[in-house]
Enzyme design. Structure first.
Site, mmCIF file in Angstrom:
data_model
loop_
_atom_site.group_PDB
_atom_site.id
_atom_site.type_symbol
_atom_site.label_atom_id
_atom_site.label_comp_id
_atom_site.label_asym_id
_atom_site.label_seq_id
_atom_site.Cartn_x
_atom_site.Cartn_y
_atom_site.Cartn_z
ATOM 1 N N GLY A 32 -13.581 -0.798 7.836
ATOM 2 C CA GLY A 32 -14.862 -0.878 8.516
ATOM 3 C C GLY A 32 -14.685 -1.115 10.006
ATOM 4 O O GLY A 32 -13.584 -1.399 10.475
ATOM 5 N N CYS B 15 -7.329 -2.219 5.850
ATOM 6 C CA CYS B 15 -7.739 -2.087 7.250
ATOM 7 C C CYS B 15 -8.553 -3.301 7.718
ATOM 8 O O CYS B 15 -7.997 -4.359 7.928
ATOM 9 C CB CYS B 15 -8.492 -0.771 7.462
ATOM 10 S SG CYS B 15 -8.572 -0.262 9.196
ATOM 11 N N GLN C 263 -7.546 -7.555 7.987
ATOM 12 C CA GLN C 263 -7.799 -8.517 9.060
ATOM 13 C C GLN C 263 -8.615 -9.708 8.559
ATOM 14 O O GLN C 263 -8.360 -10.858 8.953
ATOM 15 C CB GLN C 263 -8.517 -7.805 10.203
ATOM 16 C CG GLN C 263 -7.686 -6.696 10.838
ATOM 17 C CD GLN C 263 -8.523 -5.697 11.598
ATOM 18 O OE1 GLN C 263 -9.712 -5.911 11.835
ATOM 19 N NE2 GLN C 263 -7.920 -4.580 11.982
ATOM 20 N N ASN D 41 -6.598 3.701 11.496
ATOM 21 C CA ASN D 41 -7.786 3.675 12.344
ATOM 22 C C ASN D 41 -8.156 2.226 12.595
ATOM 23 O O ASN D 41 -8.996 1.664 11.897
ATOM 24 C CB ASN D 41 -8.945 4.431 11.692
ATOM 25 C CG ASN D 41 -10.233 4.312 12.491
ATOM 26 O OD1 ASN D 41 -10.210 3.917 13.651
ATOM 27 N ND2 ASN D 41 -11.354 4.629 11.872
ATOM 28 N N HIS E 104 -4.620 3.095 5.864
ATOM 29 C CA HIS E 104 -5.517 3.654 4.851
ATOM 30 C C HIS E 104 -4.706 4.358 3.766
ATOM 31 O O HIS E 104 -4.317 5.517 3.931
ATOM 32 C CB HIS E 104 -6.483 4.659 5.485
ATOM 33 C CG HIS E 104 -7.499 4.037 6.386
ATOM 34 N ND1 HIS E 104 -8.736 4.609 6.614
ATOM 35 C CD2 HIS E 104 -7.478 2.898 7.110
ATOM 36 C CE1 HIS E 104 -9.422 3.850 7.449
ATOM 37 N NE2 HIS E 104 -8.670 2.812 7.769
ATOM 38 N N GLU F 275 -5.580 5.653 1.021
ATOM 39 C CA GLU F 275 -6.236 6.825 0.413
ATOM 40 C C GLU F 275 -5.944 8.091 1.211
ATOM 41 O O GLU F 275 -6.044 9.203 0.689
ATOM 42 C CB GLU F 275 -7.745 6.597 0.305
ATOM 43 C CG GLU F 275 -8.555 6.954 1.517
ATOM 44 C CD GLU F 275 -8.293 6.067 2.715
ATOM 45 O OE1 GLU F 275 -8.476 6.550 3.852
ATOM 46 O OE2 GLU F 275 -7.915 4.894 2.504
#
Length: 388
Positions: A231, A259, A263, A301, A351, A353
């Site tokens: 997110g 991701c 955190q 990302n 990620h 996936e």
């Protein structure tokens, strides 16, 4: 259709790049970030993690495969703006249902093309993360001082909690496509469709929950495990999700975070997070998996990272036992994963996936399933032993 309408990109340091409108016309502002993937632009655009950001593609030629109805990672395009050098003048792919330019226009995404994307990328790498604005059509004719003031007045990414913008409004159930293992509570902080597909393929009935849920809401579905998704935003601005995760850890439920979830897991353990100079975004990032001693090429990302000792176990500052860094980014030695040694919990910064991108790390979903199965078996054995 490639526009000849003028457009300009203005960065907060005063840098100015003139080009042509691409997509919708008008003004948009956000943090300018660059993504290094040479493919997968549709997955990038529909990744909720890019909310609030103007994405620059470092690959020079974008749009040749158009867009289709199958590769979206969510129900809409989330980027605040889009920057490309050379948009494809034609679509050439049998799966395409439209052009990228038309999709950007339909979703109201303001973009710019025809600029030196290498120069913009180097500016960000030298100066660090910069806010920027794209001004096209009539707005391109505004004075430079007025455009720059608009950029400077826009919010910085640090300190923003954006999960409410991208999360689902109410809970939903996506049943497993395999033999059912149990209910999985998935906290939607900006989840991608491919993540859901990977979880349902491992035997989980995915209960997709909005970011507003409480621990009582989570327990109401009788979960066998909890998952925190990717997110956007600053993890330091998501204290409510950290407290929810600490309640999950206190109960001993298995946990997997990806991701942004990585955190938040770090902060629940008592670790700090910080903003990277220009982040990791792309599908070609090398990461060392310390558990398997394999180097995997992964999809990234993220603009924030975790601060933790890279060598050997350490004690969780919040009392959750021993923890170790499980994955390390080989480009800059950034923490890319955490594993609790005394709790059934782990997380990764990238990620797994990999939509789109390499599938080297896809086995992490199997690792999560194995962890859940082992935890369930241990609980069953303890229950049976307690009966005598």
């Amino acid at each position: 259709m490639i526009h000849s309408t003028p457009a300009v990109l203005v960065l907060e340091d005063g840098s100015r790049f003139e080009g042509h409108a691409y997509g919708a016309h008008g003004t948009t502002v956000g943090e300018v970030v660059f993504a290094t993937g040479m493919s997968g632009y549709q997955e990038t655009l529909t990744d909720p993690s890019y909310a609030g950001q103007i994405v620059l593609q470092t690959a020079p030629h974008i749009g040749v495969t158009g867009v289709n109805d199958e590769d979206n990672e969510s129900s809409r395009i989330w980027v605040a703006g889009y920057i490309v050098r050379d948009p494809s003048r034609r679509v050439s792919n049998w799966r395409a249902t439209g052009s990228l330019d038309d999709a950007l226009e339909a979703h109201g995404i303001i973009g710019i093309s025809g600029i030196d994307t290498r120069a913009v990328t180097r500016r960000i790498r030298d100066a660090g993360a910069l806010r920027g604005g794209i001004f096209s059509g009539d707005d391109a004719a505004r004075s430079h001082d007025e455009q720059l003031q608009t950029v400077i007045e826009s919010p910085r990414m640090a300190g923003q909690n954006l999960s409410a913008r991208v999360s689902i409004p109410s809970a939903s159930l996506i049943p497993t496509t395999q033999r059912k293992l149990g209910n999985l509570a998935v906290i939607d902080l900006g989840i991608k469709q491919s993540t859901i597909d990977n979880l349902t393929a491992r035997g989980f009935d995915v209960h997709l929950l909005p970011e507003t849920v409480t621990i009582d809401d989570v327990l109401a579905i009788q979960p066998i495990a909890v998952f925190y998704s990717n997110g956007p935003g600053d993890p330091a601005a998501s204290d409510r999700h950290v407290e929810l995760l600490r309640a999950v850890l206190d109960l001993g439920l298995p946990f997997f975070g990806v991701c942004f979830g990585n955190q938040l897991f770090a902060r629940a353990l008592g670790l700090e997070t910080y903003k990277l100079p220009f982040g990791h975004r792309g599908i070609n990032q090398p990461v060392l998996d310390k558990q398997s001693d394999r180097v995997e090429i992964t999809a990234h990302n993220h603009g924030f990272a975790v601060s933790a000792p890279l060598d050997g176990p350490f004690d969780s500052p919040h009392g959750y036992g021993r923890v170790e860094v499980s994955h390390i980014g080989l480009n800059d030695q950034v923490v890319e994963g955490l594993r609790a040694l005394d709790r059934p919990a782990f997380s990764v910064q990238f990620h797994p996936e990999a939509a789109s991108g390499p599938h080297d790390a896809n086995t992490l979903f199997d690792r999560f399933r194995d962890l859940v199965v082992a935890t369930l078996r241990q609980a069953q054995e303890q229950s049976q032993n307690g009966a005598f």
